[in-house]
Every structure is written in C-alpha cells, then in structure tokens.
Design an enzyme around this catalytic site. Structure first.
Site, PDB file in Angstrom:
ATOM      1  CB  VAL A 182      -0.989  -0.001   1.193  1.00  0.00           C
ATOM      2  CG1 VAL A 182      -1.824   1.272   1.211  1.00  0.00           C
ATOM      3  CG2 VAL A 182      -1.893  -1.223   1.119  1.00  0.00           C
ATOM      4  CB  CYS A 183       4.011   2.162   1.746  1.00  0.00           C
ATOM      5  SG  CYS A 183       3.443   1.987   3.446  1.00  0.00           S
ATOM      6  CB  THR A 184       4.901   0.540  -3.275  1.00  0.00           C
ATOM      7  OG1 THR A 184       5.977   0.103  -2.436  1.00  0.00           O
ATOM      8  CG2 THR A 184       5.395   0.717  -4.700  1.00  0.00           C
TER       9      THR A 184
END
Length: 167
Positions: free
Chosen positions: A48-50
């Site tokens: 999700v961060c990417t």
C-alpha cells in the site's frame, strides 16, 4: 495528534531528493514552498505504501500546478528511501524519520505488534501553509487505506487561495 489550526511541529531530518542526494531538511526553512504536503507512510517497499507514493508521483503535475510541494515521510533510512525513490521513479523528495521524532511530534505512531514491528507512522497527510499552520489533516488507523488524493489536492489549492486573498 496534530490537527487543523495547530502549528505544524517543526523538525530537522535527513531528506533524500529525487537525484538520490541526502541532505538535512528543516520544515520551517522550507515554508516558502508552501503549501507543503507531508505524506507519512509506514514503510518503503510495502504494497500500500508503494501504491500511495506512486499515486502521488502520478499526480505531481496537479500539485505542481497549484504550487504545492510534496514530501513522503517514513521511518526508513535515507539510503533505503533513496533506493525506494529510484525503483519507483518518484518525482518528489522523501524524509527519513529513523529516530521516530516526527511521528511522535505529529502523534501518529502505530504498531504491528503481531509482526513484532513497533513505532511506525500511521498513514497520514498534513498540509502546512506558509505560516506553518496545519490547514488539512487526514490520519488513518487502518494501514490498508489510502488518502483521498483529490481531497489533499483540494486542501492544498484552498491553502493557496487563502494565502492569495490575505496578500
């Protein structure tokens, strides 16, 4: 936790720029680039961060058009963030909070206790105006939820409009 109307906690931390160079960054010394969008994320190279950082990358033209400056912030080292930025072709700078001073100051720490991972940043976005005031805040207790990018852009645009009216 920092809220709209609060003074954004000032900080100095290592920043990795889009060329991979690492230098010291102090928020109060960069408010002339306001509105400043501080996009906290738990960890580089995670799903999700990417996706979140790549979405900001893909929407940078919108932020550039309104004069907003975006910074991604995580507890990763500057060297990890440099590699993360290169692998994902990020077009904005990343700030390293390895000492966890920023997540503490902004009140957005969380744990993944079941994984043995503690004191990472909640996914959060703050927009800061030229006076250092927080004009927008969004914080998620669910690390799988991304911010409403249109709302972040609208908040940054509103900050620009208010600054123009005050001038």
């Amino acid at each position: 936790m920092v809220s709209v109307g609060d003074s954004a906690p000032d900080f100095t931390a290592p920043k990795t720029d889009i060329d991979g160079d690492i230098e010291s960054f102090t928020l109060s010394e960069n408010l002339d680039d306001a509105p400043v969008v501080l996009a906290f994320f738990p960890a580089a190279f995670t799903g999700v961060c990417t996706t979140e950082m790549c979405t900001f990358r893909d929407q940078m033209a919108n932020f550039d058009d309104i004069g907003a400056t975006v910074y991604g912030i995580s507890i990763d080292t500057p060297f990890t963030l440099s590699e993360f930025a290169e692998k994902n072709d990020l077009n904005f700078d990343l700030i390293s909070d390895t000492n966890r001073n920023l997540i503490d100051a902004y009140g957005i720490e969380m744990d993944f206790a079941d994984l043995g991972v503690y004191d990472v940043a909640k996914r959060a976005v703050f927009v800061v105006d030229a006076d250092g005031e927080v004009t927008y805040e969004w914080v998620s207790d669910d690390p799988g939820v991304e911010p409403d990018y249109a709302a972040v852009e609208a908040a940054a645009s509103q900050t620009v409009e208010e600054a123009s009216e005050a001038a």
